[in-house]
Enzyme design. Structure first.
Site, PDB file in Angstrom:
ATOM      1  N   PRO A  25      14.158  -5.759   8.934  1.00 32.03           N
ATOM      2  CA  PRO A  25      14.941  -5.179   7.693  1.00 32.03           C
ATOM      3  C   PRO A  25      15.035  -5.857   6.463  1.00 32.03           C
ATOM      4  O   PRO A  25      15.744  -5.940   5.867  1.00 32.03           O
ATOM      5  CB  PRO A  25      16.026  -6.205   8.077  1.00 32.03           C
TER       6      PRO A  25
ATOM      7  N   GLY B 178      13.115  -8.369   5.044  1.00 31.24           N
ATOM      8  CA  GLY B 178      12.004 -10.064   4.361  1.00 31.24           C
ATOM      9  C   GLY B 178      11.504 -10.011   3.942  1.00 31.24           C
ATOM     10  O   GLY B 178      11.250 -10.674   2.420  1.00 31.24           O
TER      11      GLY B 178
ATOM     12  N   ASP C 293       8.888   1.835   8.531  1.00 29.53           N
ATOM     13  CA  ASP C 293       9.669   1.739   9.790  1.00 29.53           C
ATOM     14  C   ASP C 293      10.078   2.362  10.466  1.00 29.53           C
ATOM     15  O   ASP C 293      10.690   3.451  10.321  1.00 29.53           O
ATOM     16  CB  ASP C 293      10.585   0.547   9.976  1.00 29.53           C
TER      17      ASP C 293
ATOM     18  N   ASP D 181       3.705  -6.979   9.513  1.00 22.31           N
ATOM     19  CA  ASP D 181       3.851  -7.767  11.178  1.00 22.31           C
ATOM     20  C   ASP D 181       4.687  -7.123  11.853  1.00 22.31           C
ATOM     21  O   ASP D 181       5.622  -6.454  12.231  1.00 22.31           O
ATOM     22  CB  ASP D 181       5.437  -8.227  10.406  1.00 22.31           C
TER      23      ASP D 181
ATOM     24  N   CYS E 280       5.613 -12.531  14.818  1.00 18.76           N
ATOM     25  CA  CYS E 280       6.509 -14.064  15.017  1.00 18.76           C
ATOM     26  C   CYS E 280       5.767 -14.552  16.541  1.00 18.76           C
ATOM     27  O   CYS E 280       7.283 -14.820  17.888  1.00 18.76           O
ATOM     28  CB  CYS E 280       8.090 -13.613  14.926  1.00 18.76           C
TER      29      CYS E 280
HETATM   30  C1  LIG Z   1       8.827  -8.246  13.696  1.00 22.77           C
HETATM   31  S1  LIG Z   1       9.763  -6.752  13.115  1.00 22.77           S
HETATM   32  C2  LIG Z   1       9.391  -6.771  11.399  1.00 22.77           C
HETATM   33  C3  LIG Z   1      10.472  -7.647  10.522  1.00 22.77           C
HETATM   34  C4  LIG Z   1       9.966  -7.226   9.061  1.00 22.77           C
HETATM   35  N1  LIG Z   1       8.360  -7.560   8.272  1.00 22.77           N
HETATM   36  C5  LIG Z   1      10.840  -8.065   8.023  1.00 22.77           C
HETATM   37  O1  LIG Z   1      10.032  -9.374   7.668  1.00 22.77           O
HETATM   38  O2  LIG Z   1      12.001  -8.123   7.649  1.00 22.77           O
HETATM   39  C6  LIG Z   1       8.983  -5.314  13.665  1.00 22.77           C
HETATM   40  C7  LIG Z   1       9.489  -4.016  13.720  1.00 22.77           C
HETATM   41  O3  LIG Z   1       8.539  -2.975  13.763  1.00 22.77           O
HETATM   42  C8  LIG Z   1       8.660  -1.736  13.955  1.00 22.77           C
HETATM   43  N2  LIG Z   1       7.816  -1.126  14.747  1.00 22.77           N
HETATM   44  C9  LIG Z   1       8.174  -0.647  15.752  1.00 22.77           C
HETATM   45  N3  LIG Z   1       6.630  -0.408  16.218  1.00 22.77           N
HETATM   46  C10 LIG Z   1       6.794   0.558  15.673  1.00 22.77           C
HETATM   47  C11 LIG Z   1       6.114   1.272  15.241  1.00 22.77           C
HETATM   48  N4  LIG Z   1       5.053   1.986  16.328  1.00 22.77           N
HETATM   49  N5  LIG Z   1       5.559   2.099  13.496  1.00 22.77           N
HETATM   50  C12 LIG Z   1       6.282   1.014  12.411  1.00 22.77           C
HETATM   51  N6  LIG Z   1       7.157   0.423  12.695  1.00 22.77           N
HETATM   52  C13 LIG Z   1       7.139  -0.058  14.488  1.00 22.77           C
HETATM   53  C14 LIG Z   1      10.210  -2.533  14.231  1.00 22.77           C
HETATM   54  O4  LIG Z   1      11.445  -1.222  14.552  1.00 22.77           O
HETATM   55  C15 LIG Z   1      10.329  -3.799  13.762  1.00 22.77           C
HETATM   56  O5  LIG Z   1      11.574  -3.548  13.072  1.00 22.77           O
END
Ligand SMILES: C[S@@+](CC[C@H](N)C(=O)[O-])C[C@H]1O[C@@H](n2cnc3c(N)ncnc32)[C@H](O)[C@@H]1O
Length: 810
Positions: free
Chosen positions: A449, A451, A470, A514, A571
């Site tokens: 989201p 951050g 994303d 991330d 994480c």
């Molecule tokens: C760990 S979260 C990221 C959190 C974010 N960096 C933050 O600090 O708020 C991982 C994100 O990767 C996205 N995601 C998953 N598969 C993906 C893909 N193939 N391409 C791009 N984003 C992807 C998910 O929707 C999710 O929002």
């Protein structure tokens, strides 16, 4: 209050009290005791007598003890009185002792030990608001805070004592217990004398109460007398020392004594403790209380700590470990597979610490939005709202840890004005490692989201361009909302599968990945992880992470004047999702690991089970809930040194899929003489010979009844596909390419039964050979022509058939 005459040391300056009061005059009369006794009340005289009797008795006891000891064990070392006076020497010794005890803390799996870290953190400090020097330990617990403040108070008092002799008395009252005692007594005595002089105004009842209190005080004093008995002998020597030195000496002695007592107790407990008997199956089945399970966990860990001594000779280490695993799963509600993964990472003791820490929520933390305010101002504003907070630690300039709050943190005027972002402490680390600079082109590949992206934008000071991507559109709404609130103006938000981002844009100065992960580091936030994650989930995660990482590296420019850096973070604490993924990238692309720039955290693993990772993996950083009181996190920083892709790199499965799709798009007219299409044509022919194939291609899926052979085939191929997903990247079996010129809508080509198609092809080839051998060359040509016609006229034929059917029906 008792004051000391300043006989030897010169005064450093006229203190407050020194100015107000004249030098005390001492009359060293021979009948001093009698004089003072005359002034004392009846109770005081009694107490004094009592104390004197006890003292004399104790001294006598001690003397007899010493005499006995001397008689039995003559001392090995001769006593050197100079040792006692040499404060510097004893201080050094004490420091050495402390260092030794720190070194003795064992490290597990090559990690820095949590306890050692805790010790270090206790004395870390950062406070922008208050002299920029607050303890980092405040982040961890309130208890630690109290300790630190006590420490600080103590040091302050010590400092002031050194600086100003006039305050010496006050400091004495804090640090020198004996002087406290005597001073207090003097004070009480003075008061009582005054009271008596005033005419014994106190009621009898009150006096009784008072007496009782006094008696209790006496008991306490007696206890302290016990403790300080040994020090009595050195009292005369102490007079030559500064009060702080004397206090230090006493403190040290007391600590040594307590340590010795504790060791003795431990040794006694170890001797008296019942030996742990490995439970039988029946006993295990009968275990009903979680408390029993917890005790057994501790017992088994105790056995494993010194296995050769504590083991049951009939049981192997594996059996103990299996028992421990079962009990841990039961007690902490983990599934067997996930617990196994954790047991691969930690030693039993550290595992227990990790599991316990994962049951507790981490402190709430916020990050100041430096685009709108300063941490100092934000803290002041929030404190005014009744929020109890502190700087998160020395390592962050923006983070604040919130202990208590009267108002919801997501609804304060400061939040709504975008002055801060609710963000976990560990989430700040990857961005700090990325170290974005102004006017750069930066990509956050998996951003929602937002951050970390908003942190990047703040460090870029709203300059340059930040691409925020994303794959999840819904989650991107939160990004847009947050960016508006925080006043971010340099961002472009995209919703693209990160694996294919390089097809759209490349040449970034820095990239943050991330990655999506199992969340094994944030179990306290999402406890469902404990019971739901399976082997397939972990495999899916690291496959996706590998693909995303290669894509992210490809987006990066090795020629960037300022960077060419990528930060990979998760994480999760599983090496499969961290070191293993980075190691894969090192082999596939021209990147190297560089230090993260984070001055704390545990070094990344250079080996894990049978795996040996690149030695530079130690530059990566791991963060644990039990060690750093942060969410479990992994941070690695890579630098791209060439945009070329090494020849040895395996084709990314994603690319494989792309080429498959491309293969489907064949030209409408295929030259039959072109050798390139020969195989394809033959394969198509074979498929057309297969009646099932014809059904799936030429009939509408609506006509296919449920439970027909084609549907069954589809169902049969589904598990095969799952198996395929299980394979790690690079080892995945490529799906069979679709060979007919049209895209199949009813049953995707990838789901065709591969074996059947191959079998048909083989038979067709055999048939062709037989025909050739029989000299029916023309026939072969005919079939070829027919195949060509069929190919070009697929639609025509079906149309004809359909028209025919319609005509017949008419
Ligand atoms: C760990 S979260 C990221 C959190 C974010 N960096 C933050 O600090 O708020 C991982 C994100 O990767 C996205 N995601 C998953 N598969 C993906 C893909 N193939 N391409 C791009 N984003 C992807 C998910 O929707 C999710 O929002």
């Amino acid at each position: 209050m008792g004051r000391k005459i300043n006989l030897e040391r010169p005064k450093k300056g006229p203190g407050r009290k020194a100015r107000k009061q004249p030098e005390p005059v001492f009359t060293f009369s021979k009948n001093e005791d009698e004089d003072s006794k005359k002034k004392l009340s009846r109770h005081q005289v009694q107490r004094l007598k009592k104390r004197e009797i006890v003292k004399v008795q104790k001294k006598e006891e001690k003397k007899t003890k010493k005499a006995l000891q001397k008689a039995t064990n003559p001392p090995a070392n001769t006593f050197d009185p100079t040792e006692l006076f040499n404060v510097e020497k004893s201080r050094q010794k004490y420091q050495q002792l402390a260092q030794k005890s720190k070194q003795q803390v064992p490290a597990s799996n090559g990690h820095q030990n949590g306890t050692a870290k805790k010790n270090r953190n206790l004395f870390d400090s950062d406070n922008e608001m208050d002299e920029d020097d607050q303890p980092a330990s405040k982040v961890s617990t309130d208890g630690a805070r109290v300790k630190k403040s006590q420490m600080k108070k103590f040091l302050q008092q010590a400092d002031s004592g050194d600086e100003d002799d006039s305050d010496e008395d006050e400091m004495d009252s804090d640090v020198d217990e004996e002087s406290v005692e005597s001073d207090e007594n003097d004070y009480e005595d003075d008061e009582e004398v005054d009271e008596e002089e005033e005419g014994d105004e106190m009621d009898d009842d009150e006096e009784d109460d008072y007496d009782q209190d006094d008696d209790e005080d006496d008991d306490d004093e007696d206890d302290e007398d016990d403790e300080d008995d040994e020090d009595d002998e050195d009292d005369e020597d102490d007079e030559d020392m500064l009060p702080i030195e004397a206090a230090n000496k006493k403190l040290r002695k007391r600590m040594e004594r307590e340590q010795k007592d504790a060791d003795d107790e431990m040794a006694e407990a170890a001797v008296n403790r019942e030996r742990f008997a490995f439970p039988s199956d029946e006993e295990l089945a009968q275990t009903t209380s979680l408390q029993d399970v917890h005790i057994r966990i501790k017992d088994v860990i105790g056995v494993l700590a010194d296995f050769s001594v504590n083991r049951d000779p009939n049981r192997s280490r594996c059996e103990y470990i299996e028992l421990l695993k079962k009990d841990l799963c039961l007690y902490y509600s983990y599934n067997d597979y996930f617990m196994g993964l954790l047991m691969d990472i930690f030693s039993p003791n550290e595992l227990l610490e990790f599991l316990e820490a994962s049951e507790i929520q981490r402190p709430v933390t916020i990050r100041t939005n430096s685009l709108k305010t300063r941490r100092r101002d934000l803290a002041q504003a929030l404190i005014n709202r009744g929020i109890n907070l502190d700087p998160i630690g020395k390592w962050s300039k923006e983070g604040l840890v919130v202990y208590t709050s009267q108002v919801p943190l997501g609804a304060t005027p400061e939040y709504l004005a975008g002055h801060y972002m609710l963000q976990g402490g560990s989430s700040m680390l990857p961005v700090m490692a990325l170290a974005p600079e102004e006017n750069e082109r930066i990509l956050d590949l998996c951003a929602a989201p937002g951050g970390k992206s908003s942190h990047i934008a703040a460090l870029m000071k709203n300059t340059g361009v930040l691409f925020v991507n994303d794959a999840n559109k819904e989650r991107l709404h939160a990004v847009v909302g947050n960016f508006h609130r925080l006043g971010i103006q340099n961002a472009v938000v995209t919703c693209i599968n990160g694996i294919k981002y390089g097809d759209i844009m490349k040449g970034f100065d820095r990239v943050l990945l991330d990655a999506p992960c199992t969340g094994s580091g944030v179990i306290s936030k999402d406890p469902s992880v404990k019971a739901t994650k399976t082997e397939i989930d972990v495999q899916r995660c690291y496959n996706l992470q590998r693909r995303l990482l290669l894509a992210a590296i490809d987006c990066l420019s090795a020629n960037s004047p300022t960077g060419g850096y990528l930060v990979y973070s998760t994480c999760s604490i599983l090496p499969q999702e961290n070191e293993w993924v980075i190691d894969f990238a090192l082999k596939q692309r021209n990147v190297r690991i560089v230090p993260t720039g984070l001055d704390f955290g545990v070094e990344g693993m250079t080996n894990f089970g049978p795996h040996r990772f690149h030695p530079t993996m130690k530059h990566t950083r791991r963060f644990y809930p039990h060690t750093h009181n942060l969410d479990g996190f992994f941070v690695a920083k890579l630098q791209k040194f060439s945009d070329a892709i090494p020849k040895s790199a395996v084709v990314d499965p994603a690319e494989e899929e792309q080429t498959e799709e491309e293969e489907i798009k064949l030209p409408k007219k295929i030259d039959k003489r072109d050798w390139y299409y020969k195989d394809i044509i033959e394969e198509r022919k074979a498929k057309r010979a297969d009646t099932n194939h014809v059904v799936t291609v030429f009939q509408k899926p609506t006509n296919v009844k449920k439970g027909t052979k084609s549907n069954k085939q589809e169902k049969q191929s589904a598990p095969a596909q799952k198996e395929e997903e299980k394979q790690p990247a690079g080892t995945k079996i490529p799906k069979q390419a679709s060979t007919n010129g049209t895209k199949q809508r009813s049953v995707p080509e990838s789901k065709m039964n591969k074996r059947e198609a191959e079998e048909a092809l083989r038979l067709k080839k055999k048939l062709k050979k037989v025909q050739e051998q029989n000299g029916k060359a023309t026939g072969f040509d005919k079939t070829k022509k027919m195949a060509g016609k069929q190919k070009q006229g697929v639609k025509k034929d079906t149309f004809k058939k359909k028209v025919g059917k319609v005509r017949k029906a008419n």
